[in-house]
Design a protein around this motif. Structure first.
Motif, mmCIF file in Angstrom:
data_model
loop_
_atom_site.group_PDB
_atom_site.id
_atom_site.type_symbol
_atom_site.label_atom_id
_atom_site.label_comp_id
_atom_site.label_asym_id
_atom_site.label_seq_id
_atom_site.Cartn_x
_atom_site.Cartn_y
_atom_site.Cartn_z
ATOM 1 N N ARG A 168 -26.159 -10.115 6.825
ATOM 2 C CA ARG A 168 -24.967 -9.299 7.126
ATOM 3 C C ARG A 168 -25.157 -7.870 6.624
ATOM 4 O O ARG A 168 -24.731 -6.915 7.289
ATOM 5 N N LEU A 169 -25.787 -7.701 5.467
ATOM 6 C CA LEU A 169 -26.046 -6.343 4.966
ATOM 7 C C LEU A 169 -26.917 -5.559 5.936
ATOM 8 O O LEU A 169 -26.650 -4.391 6.216
ATOM 9 N N LEU A 170 -27.946 -6.208 6.460
ATOM 10 C CA LEU A 170 -28.803 -5.524 7.427
ATOM 11 C C LEU A 170 -28.034 -5.238 8.706
ATOM 12 O O LEU A 170 -28.157 -4.147 9.276
ATOM 13 N N GLU A 171 -27.238 -6.179 9.141
ATOM 14 C CA GLU A 171 -26.445 -5.974 10.354
ATOM 15 C C GLU A 171 -25.514 -4.766 10.198
ATOM 16 O O GLU A 171 -25.430 -3.910 11.085
ATOM 17 N N ALA A 183 -38.804 6.585 2.957
ATOM 18 C CA ALA A 183 -39.302 5.663 3.976
ATOM 19 C C ALA A 183 -38.326 5.569 5.142
ATOM 20 O O ALA A 183 -37.121 5.772 4.979
ATOM 21 N N SER A 184 -38.850 5.246 6.297
ATOM 22 C CA SER A 184 -37.992 5.015 7.459
ATOM 23 C C SER A 184 -37.323 3.655 7.321
ATOM 24 O O SER A 184 -37.832 2.753 6.642
ATOM 25 N N ALA A 185 -36.183 3.490 7.991
ATOM 26 C CA ALA A 185 -35.491 2.199 7.981
ATOM 27 C C ALA A 185 -36.395 1.119 8.577
ATOM 28 O O ALA A 185 -36.415 -0.017 8.089
ATOM 29 N N ALA A 186 -37.150 1.480 9.608
ATOM 30 C CA ALA A 186 -38.048 0.510 10.232
ATOM 31 C C ALA A 186 -39.106 0.041 9.240
ATOM 32 O O ALA A 186 -39.387 -1.162 9.142
ATOM 33 N N CYS A 193 -32.027 -6.500 -2.006
ATOM 34 C CA CYS A 193 -30.722 -5.816 -1.993
ATOM 35 C C CYS A 193 -30.899 -4.309 -2.164
ATOM 36 O O CYS A 193 -30.219 -3.518 -1.508
ATOM 37 N N TYR A 194 -31.799 -3.909 -3.029
ATOM 38 C CA TYR A 194 -32.089 -2.495 -3.258
ATOM 39 C C TYR A 194 -32.504 -1.820 -1.956
ATOM 40 O O TYR A 194 -31.972 -0.773 -1.575
ATOM 41 N N HIS A 195 -33.454 -2.444 -1.248
ATOM 42 C CA HIS A 195 -33.936 -1.845 0.000
ATOM 43 C C HIS A 195 -32.881 -1.864 1.102
ATOM 44 O O HIS A 195 -32.793 -0.923 1.890
ATOM 45 N N LEU A 196 -32.075 -2.897 1.167
ATOM 46 C CA LEU A 196 -31.003 -2.918 2.163
ATOM 47 C C LEU A 196 -29.985 -1.824 1.862
ATOM 48 O O LEU A 196 -29.429 -1.222 2.784
ATOM 49 N N GLY A 197 -29.753 -1.538 0.602
ATOM 50 C CA GLY A 197 -28.891 -0.421 0.225
ATOM 51 C C GLY A 197 -29.501 0.911 0.624
ATOM 52 O O GLY A 197 -28.785 1.835 1.032
#
Length: 156
Positions: free
Chosen positions: A16-19, A39-42, A137-141
């Protein structure tokens, strides 16, 4: 709550965080570095897929060989381009969910000594998972911040 169910739920919630944080990111925006040294999101999602593949191995899940994930998204990587498009990266992240859920439910010894890749030492398996969950979680943030840097509104 049984530990396998706890970890299944925790990592599952990150879908859900990524969504939310990925909403509105076009393939072009997702591939773009939003600022110098960021970094890029991709690339971040590719890095998370690579990490989830390692988590699956740690907890005894079957992971097909695919060295391109580690090649392109290893820790300390360039953070620039991804080897596949945004939709494929998101789908690969989502595809790890069912595999993780099944593997977490099969873990018999949460305290077994396990190599923590960040510290280079052995720790109980669950302690390594705590670190890897925080890492995810860090990277999704970061993707939430990237979307703002790219001119999209906040999502969470």
């Amino acid at each position: 709550m049984e530990r396998g169910k706890l970890w299944r739920t925790a990592f599952g919630n990150n879908l859900r965080l990524l969504e939310l944080n990925g909403a509105g990111l076009t393939p072009e925006l997702a591939a773009q570095r939003p600022a110098n040294g960021v970094a890029s999101a991709a690339w971040i999602v590719g890095h998370l897929v690579s990490t989830r593949r390692r988590i699956l191995k740690l907890v005894g899940g079957a992971v097909p060989e695919a060295p391109e994930w580690e090649q392109h998204y290893a820790r300390g990587g360039p953070g620039a381009s991804a080897h596949v498009d945004w939709a494929t990266l998101v789908a690969a992240f989502e595809a790890t969910d069912q595999e993780l859920k099944a593997a977490f439910l099969q873990v018999a010894d949460w305290d077994r000594p396990t190599h923590n890749p960040a510290l280079g030492t052995a720790q109980p398996l669950e302690q390594v998972l705590v670190f890897l969950f925080m890492h995810e979680c860090y990277h999704l943030g970061q993707i939430g911040i990237i979307r703002k840097l790219l001119g999209l509104p906040g999502a969470i």
